[in-house]
Every structure is written in C-alpha cells, then in structure tokens.
Design an enzyme around this catalytic site. Structure first.
Site, short mmCIF file in Angstrom:
data_model
loop_
_atom_site.label_atom_id
_atom_site.label_comp_id
_atom_site.label_asym_id
_atom_site.label_seq_id
_atom_site.Cartn_x
_atom_site.Cartn_y
_atom_site.Cartn_z
N GLU A 171 33.41 56.96 -23.46
CA GLU A 171 34.42 56.60 -24.47
C GLU A 171 33.87 55.59 -25.47
O GLU A 171 33.26 54.58 -25.09
CB GLU A 171 35.68 56.02 -23.81
CG GLU A 171 36.75 55.65 -24.82
CD GLU A 171 38.11 55.35 -24.22
OE1 GLU A 171 39.02 54.99 -24.99
OE2 GLU A 171 38.26 55.47 -22.99
N ASP A 224 45.95 56.91 -17.32
CA ASP A 224 46.75 55.68 -17.30
C ASP A 224 47.24 55.32 -18.70
O ASP A 224 48.01 54.38 -18.87
CB ASP A 224 45.98 54.53 -16.65
CG ASP A 224 44.70 54.17 -17.38
OD1 ASP A 224 44.34 54.83 -18.38
OD2 ASP A 224 44.02 53.21 -16.94
N SER A 225 46.80 56.10 -19.69
CA SER A 225 47.39 56.01 -21.04
C SER A 225 48.88 56.31 -20.99
O SER A 225 49.61 56.04 -21.95
CB SER A 225 46.69 56.98 -21.99
OG SER A 225 46.53 58.27 -21.39
#
Length: 294
Positions: A196, A58-59
């Site tokens: 992350e 979705d980046s």
C-alpha cells in the site's frame, strides 16, 4: 452488456493464487482482482461480477461505521461483518482483516482471534499488517492451517507511528526496509502480500523478487493484483478519495436523488398509490414466505 472475463467457475483458494503467480509470465491475464466488501449484497454482487478475493477490511470502521481511522473497529464487529460477507460469496476467496489490538498482545491470543474468523465467520484467510515484526505471528497462524495475507508499506493501523497517511519507501533505506518486510512475510508462510502507498518502481521490484503474489493499492500497475475499497470505487464516500482510487460510478448522487424523490412523494401523497396498497383477500408476498391477508 459486456462479458466479464473469469478465471473459472471453481472456488478460489490460496494455493490457486500462488499458482497464478508462478504462471503469470505465460499468461498475463492471471492478474488477481480484489475488492473490499462488508455486507451480504455487496459481496454477492462482487462475487457474481468475477472478483477473485473479497477482503472484509478494517476500513469498515471508516466507510461503514463512520470513524475517522480504522483503529476503533472491534474484533466482534469484524466477525459480524465477515459472517455476512461469507453468506454472499460462492467463488471468491474471503479474507478477513484482523483489526488493531486483535494480534498485538501475544501469539496465543492472536491465534484464538484468528480462529474466530474461520470458525464463527467462515473466513478462508486472514490479513495482518506489518513485515519483519509479524514473522512469528504469520508462521504460527500458517502452522495452524490459517492462510495469511500480509500487508506492508502504508499500514493504516500504524497511523500514529507513521505520522499520518504517507507514501512509504521513498528513500533508499526505507525501500530496503520495505523489501526486507515483504521477504519476511513470504518467508513466514503468507500466500500473498498487500503493498500500500509504495512507489511504482519499488512495488515492481518487490513483485519480481517475491514468489508470492503482490496486491497493490496505490502501488502502480506492476503488482500481481489490485485492490480498492468498494465505497471509493462506487462513489459512496463523504471525504476526498485517495489519488489511486478510480471512481467507476457515483452511487452517492444516485441514492441521494432517489431518497429526495421518496421524501417528496410521501409528503405530497404520491406514495403509496392504490396499486401499492393491499385489499381484503389478497395474498401478501414477502421475501421468504406468503401470508393470506384477512
């Protein structure tokens, strides 16, 4: 030209990645190489280079569509780009990011949205952010035979709740919560989990304790695999890249120079030349077919 090491020419699958985790102690070369891609040419190049997992992240919202966060990207946009990536991929496992809002309203709607990625876009797995609170969702998706990649630590879709892009798990309590989240993702049936922006020692601990592979992004070298945003890797971003993103090329400068040369050549009359022009009776070759110039 260097030879890229490959794990084999067969199609990468979720079960194979699980097998790599179990055999990693005997074969350190089993590290999982992951990369984002959002279109046909990039996914094809990544696939041919030997990337194991291609994530349609979705980046996309930030590096392709120009938004400030990942939140605005829609389900339809993600399906569209996943379909393009799938057409460029033969070997790598294609994982589609479920965007914000596509799995937050209820399990049934979330399942329908995940099915779209598989049926319409050809994705072979989906990724969802969150730990313990996603246990029921991950279990339902895996029950429906949709492989799921989890994502804990810094979860960009939780940007507002987290108060910004911050390293997670820095305190003892936060570290224990992260471990619980990772365990929940595994218990629910996910085949892998992204860690992350997590301290290296915590990521190493989670990696040791889980039976499923961990994919690090800003989580140190001890994870079972690594992932980067392809635009960060290639130098195609317009903002400062994160500390963990290594830039392997600066295509931004290369492209800018080429475009400036093109502008100059058109304005000066140096493009096109006679050699780049058609003459009567010549065949006109296109990407897909041949026409006869009249």
């Amino acid at each position: 030209m260097s030879v890229v090491p490959r794990q084999g020419d067969g199609k990468i699958t979720a079960p194979e990645l699980l097998q790599r985790k179990s055999s990693a102690a005997d074969s350190p070369s089993q590290k999982i190489v992951c990369l984002t891609a959002y279109d046909y040419p990039t996914s094809r190049l990544a696939d041919e280079a030997g990337v194991d997992v291609i994530l349609v992240g979705d980046s996309l919202a930030m590096v392709v569509l120009g938004y400030d966060t990942t939140l605005p990207v829609t389900l339809d946009e993600m399906v569209h780009h996943t379909r393009a990536v799938r057409r460029g991929t033969r070997r790598a496992l294609v994982v589609a990011d479920m965007p914000y809002g596509s799995y937050h309203a209820g399990i049934d709607e979330s399942l329908r949205n995940a099915v779209r990625f598989v049926k319409e876009a050809g994705a072979e797995a989906v990724k969802v952010e969150g730990g313990e609170r996603r246990l029921e969702l991950i279990a339902r998706l895996t029950e429906a035979e949709i492989p799921v990649m989890g994502h804990v630590g810094l979860t960009p879709q939780s940007l507002h709740a987290l108060g910004g892009y911050r390293v997670q798990g820095k305190t003892a309590d936060a570290a224990e919560q992260l471990l619980r989240d990772a365990r929940a993702v595994e218990a629910a049936g996910a085949f892998a989990v992204v860690l992350e922006a997590v301290p290296r020692d915590l990521a190493a601990r989670i990696t040791r304790e889980l039976r499923i592979p961990t994919i690090g992004i800003g989580a140190g070298p001890d994870c079972d695999g690594q992932i980067l945003v392809v635009h960060d890797l290639l130098g195609l971003t317009f903002t400062q890249t994160p500390k963990f993103a290594r830039q392997y090329a600066n295509l931004g400068e290369t492209i800018s120079a080429a475009l400036r040369d093109y502008c100059s050549d058109v304005r000066s009359g140096n493009f096109p030349t006679d050699a780049e022009s058609y003459h009567s009776g010549q065949s006109v070759k296109t990407r897909k077919s041949i026409y006869i110039d009249c």
